[in-house]
Design a protein around this motif. Structure first.
Motif, short mmCIF file in Angstrom:
data_model
loop_
_atom_site.label_atom_id
_atom_site.label_comp_id
_atom_site.label_asym_id
_atom_site.label_seq_id
_atom_site.Cartn_x
_atom_site.Cartn_y
_atom_site.Cartn_z
N PRO A 214 -6.50 0.25 -9.72
CA PRO A 214 -6.16 1.36 -8.82
C PRO A 214 -6.31 1.03 -7.35
CG PRO A 214 -8.24 1.78 -9.97
CD PRO A 214 -7.61 0.59 -10.64
N GLU A 215 -7.22 0.10 -7.03
CA GLU A 215 -7.38 -0.26 -5.62
C GLU A 215 -6.16 -1.00 -5.09
OE1 GLU A 215 -8.81 -3.71 -8.05
OE2 GLU A 215 -8.94 -1.51 -8.14
N ARG A 218 -3.75 1.88 -4.42
CA ARG A 218 -4.26 2.72 -3.32
C ARG A 218 -4.06 2.03 -1.97
NH1 ARG A 218 -10.00 2.48 -3.93
NH2 ARG A 218 -9.77 0.65 -2.56
N ASP A 219 -4.33 0.73 -1.93
CA ASP A 219 -4.25 -0.02 -0.68
C ASP A 219 -2.91 -0.72 -0.49
OD1 ASP A 219 -6.88 0.75 -0.29
OD2 ASP A 219 -7.70 -1.10 -1.13
N HIS A 220 -1.97 -0.46 -1.38
CA HIS A 220 -0.63 -1.08 -1.34
C HIS A 220 -0.72 -2.60 -1.23
CE1 HIS A 220 2.65 1.95 -1.29
NE2 HIS A 220 1.62 2.76 -1.20
N TYR A 239 5.62 5.64 -5.84
CA TYR A 239 4.72 4.64 -5.27
C TYR A 239 5.44 3.78 -4.23
CZ TYR A 239 1.99 0.38 -4.73
OH TYR A 239 1.32 -0.69 -4.19
#
Length: 343
Positions: A214-215, A218-220, A239
């Motif tokens: 997920p990070e 989240r941080d693309h 996304y």
């Protein structure tokens, strides 16, 4: 209230298990069933196999023990050849293999020493929605960029599923893709290489695998250039604005090639037993796997591990394989040319 609901679901599962037991022989009592995974520990194949191993035993009379053994090599062909040609044909060995392997003989894979139409296919946890994913530092920002700038992508083996998808994307969408082989730990190894900058990315990361990081989302840290193998997915498109590859391909020869090449993606992560296993035991294992995939508690466990479950029955898996082997010869020949090494 939640406790009562959990108790009710547990009782239903017990009743279903009892009904299955009543229809079964005593063969599996005291036995150990091995799931031979054709990829390394930590891969999504490994994750699904361990989910089955932890839960399927209660749906089999005698509550046999399940163990998972990793046997990576040749894009999981080593595991398949073991299950088909070397393992006892008594119903105690299951292989978890790459999705292109059922089509190896059709596509001229000389090392595929089996007849896919005679193997005992088992239920699959579900079809795969795969993504063409690259690391955020790559100079390629869009699918259009990938038509003029070479993408270096990690893959497991020359005839692995990720390699086939990479060549299909190149052939049908006109992308400049160079594959680097040898990441035998599956997508886990490939994503580590991506993060370290050894390669730009991977041609077919499942969306569920990306969601398990997920990070990254989240941080693309990664870009999704396109996706394929499933229906439209608003979550993926939200996304990164990625477009379903199917929507980019016009009717005609390329479309026929693409549809044939997507058969492995429909299968997802196939499970198989050797051709000599008695049908009664195949049915026992198949029924236990489907019961496991549909068990609400197992589905919650899967969700916590970011493993999607939309199971395909044994009959559905066999139908996809049979239909693919009946494909027009010219389309098969074209896909065969993409299946092996390319200059």
């Amino acid at each position: 209230m939640a406790f009562l609901r959990h108790l009710a679901l547990t009782c239903i599962a017990c009743l279903f298990a009892s009904a299955l037991h009543a229809q079964q022989s005593d063969f599996y009592a005291g036995k150990t069933i091995k799931i031979i995974v054709g990829y390394g520990p930590g891969s999504s194949y490994d994750g699904y196999a361990r989910l089955i191993a932890q839960n399927a035993g209660r749906y089999i009379k005698g509550n046999p023990n399940f163990v998972v053994e990793n046997l990576p090599g040749a894009g999981s062909l080593t595991a398949l050849n073991f299950a088909v040609n070397l393992a006892p044909q008594d119903g105690t060995v299951i292989a978890a293999i790459g999705a292109t392997l059922p089509f190896g003989p059709l596509l001229g894979e000389k090392a595929a020493r089996f007849d896919a139409l005679k193997l005992n296919w088992l239920p699959s946890p579900g079809s795969d929605t795969s993504t063409l994913t690259i690391w955020h530092t790559s100079p390629v920002k869009t699918l259009e960029d990938a038509r003029t700038h070479e993408l270096i992508l990690a893959s497991n083996a020359i005839t692995g599923s990720s390699s086939l998808y990479g060549r299909l994307l190149s052939e049908v969408l006109g992308l400049k893709i160079r594959l680097v082989y040898g990441y035998t730990g599956g997508v886990t190894d490939a994503l580590l290489a991506t993060e370290k900058g050894e390669v730009d990315g991977h041609p077919s990361v499942s969306w569920s695998v990306l969601k398990s990081r997920p990070e990254w989302l989240r941080d693309h840290k990664v870009r999704v250039l396109t996706y394929f193998g499933g229906p439209k997915n608003p979550e993926i498109e939200a996304y990164d604005g990625a477009i379903l590859a199917d929507d980019l391909i016009k009717p005609g020869a390329d479309r026929q090639l693409w549809d044939l090449g997507m058969a492995p993606s429909i299968l997802g992560r196939p499970y198989v037993m050797g051709p000599g296993v008695p049908q009664e035991r195949v049915e026992i294992i198949a029924n236990a796997m489907m019961a496991t995939f549909n068990d609400e508690e197992v589905r919650k466990m899967a969700a916590r591990q970011q493993l999607d479950l939309s199971p395909l029955s044994r009959e559905s898996v066999r139908e996809v394989i049979a239909k693919t082997y009946a494909s027009p010869k010219e389309t098969v020949n074209r896909l065969t040319a993409l299946f092996g090494e390319r200059p």
